[in-house]
Design an enzyme around this catalytic site. Structure first.
Site, PDB file in Angstrom:
ATOM      1  N   SER A  56       0.802  -1.224   0.000  1.00 33.16           N
ATOM      2  CA  SER A  56       0.000   0.000   0.000  1.00 33.16           C
ATOM      3  C   SER A  56       0.834   1.273   0.000  1.00 33.16           C
ATOM      4  O   SER A  56       0.386   2.312  -0.509  1.00 33.16           O
ATOM      5  CB  SER A  56      -0.941   0.002   1.204  1.00 33.16           C
ATOM      6  OG  SER A  56      -0.224  -0.183   2.417  1.00 33.16           O
ATOM      7  N   HIS A 285      -0.281   6.190   6.583  1.00 32.74           N
ATOM      8  CA  HIS A 285       0.260   6.050   5.232  1.00 32.74           C
ATOM      9  C   HIS A 285       0.609   7.427   4.663  1.00 32.74           C
ATOM     10  O   HIS A 285       0.081   8.452   5.104  1.00 32.74           O
ATOM     11  CB  HIS A 285      -0.753   5.363   4.312  1.00 32.74           C
ATOM     12  CG  HIS A 285      -0.781   3.880   4.443  1.00 32.74           C
ATOM     13  ND1 HIS A 285      -1.191   3.246   5.596  1.00 32.74           N
ATOM     14  CD2 HIS A 285      -0.436   2.888   3.563  1.00 32.74           C
ATOM     15  CE1 HIS A 285      -1.110   1.933   5.425  1.00 32.74           C
ATOM     16  NE2 HIS A 285      -0.643   1.695   4.205  1.00 32.74           N
TER      17      HIS A 285
END
Length: 304
Positions: A56, A285
């Site tokens: 990811s 993230h």
């Protein structure tokens, strides 16, 4: 780790992957010579095909505009940005959220349903450049990896607010998981070298998800100060494992922790978001700026 099968139509893979990420956010609120660079035209543009692999962090999962279906791939991830900067003649992005090291050589599934084919299938003898970020998901019991660990640290914080209950819980577990992933990653990198003998292979490390100064997260991350320090050490071990595997596998390691230092989710100007992202991305993230900084780190390694 295999995922449990679902019997409810409300647990379709796409929903499960988004809900898993959002649930995590809620719970939280040998030494080889340098390999030849890709062939370049007179104006400096890369002419060899470029293949982006990884999880990811490489996919830019959660950042608009999304593509890649269940892989949550974004066209603003560092691979896309890099391809544009290099003006490469061909670019293929097979990154996928939730990918572990095993997903590079075997199909990635969700509840038994195929999500992504073996990522290495995109690499060929003509490939001129390969980038990959992988290993973080091998830390966790699910496809959330490092986010799993932060979620557990959050849940355990009330049991010992002034200690490090998460560190006490894990003991050597995470280190053992990294030790197990290291030879698999090394072998995968050697396979890439065999398939693309003329390619430049860059292993891109993980950015500064957790700050070096634990006190900066007071009131911002519901994890004890002791466990913030612990999580930062785990991040360091993860990057060290990836770096060692890169060297052993004949690849080049790209540090992104240094370039993103001071811009974690506990900072005033985050490039890596916290548990409840203020910019579109998954918890813990990189946001669009973070992906740009990661792309710039790769460019510097390539000599641009």
């Amino acid at each position: 780790m295999p995922r449990a099968a679902s019997t409810s139509t409300n647990h379709r893979p796409g929903r499960r992957r988004w809900r898993s990420a959002l649930t995590g956010g809620a719970l939280l609120a040998t030494a080889l010579a340098p390999w030849a660079a890709p062939a370049r035209a007179a104006d400096g543009a890369a002419t060899g095909p470029y293949v982006a692999l990884g999880d990811s962090y490489a996919a830019g999962a959660g950042i608009p505009a999304a593509s890649g279906g269940l892989c949550l791939r974004s066209d603003h991830n560092y691979g896309h940005l890099l391809a544009a900067d290099l003006r490469t003649s061909a670019y293929r992005d097979v990154t996928c959220a939730g990918a572990k090291v095993s997903a590079l050589s075997a199909a990635q599934t969700d509840a038994g349903i195929p999500v992504n084919g073996p990522q290495l299938d995109a690499v060929s003898r003509e490939t001129g450049l390969v980038t990959l970020t992988v290993g973080g998901n091998d830390l966790g019991a699910s496809d959330l990896g490092f986010v799993d660990a932060v979620a557990l640290c959050t849940a355990l914080a009330p049991t010992n607010p002034f200690g490090a209950p998460c560190r006490d819980h894990y003991k050597d577990t995470l280190g053992t998981r990294l030790d197990a992933a290291a030879p698999r990653l090394t072998q995968t990198l050697r396979t890439i070298r065999e398939r693309a003998p003329h390619a430049r292979v860059l292993v891109v490390g993980y950015p500064s998800v957790i700050p070096a100064d634990a006190k900066r997260c007071l009131g911002k991350l519901p994890v004890t100060t002791g466990d913030i320090t612990y999580l930062r050490s785990v991040l360091g071990e993860l990057n060290s494992m990836v770096s060692r595997a890169a060297t052993a596998g004949g690849a080049t390691y790209v540090d992104t922790l240094g370039p993103t230092e001071g811009h974690d989710g506990c900072s005033a100007e985050p490039w890596i978001e916290s548990l409840l992202p203020a910019s579109p991305t998954l918890p813990l993230h990189p946001n669009t700026t973070g992906e740009r900084v990661m792309a710039d780190a790769v460019l510097r390694t390539l000599g641009h």
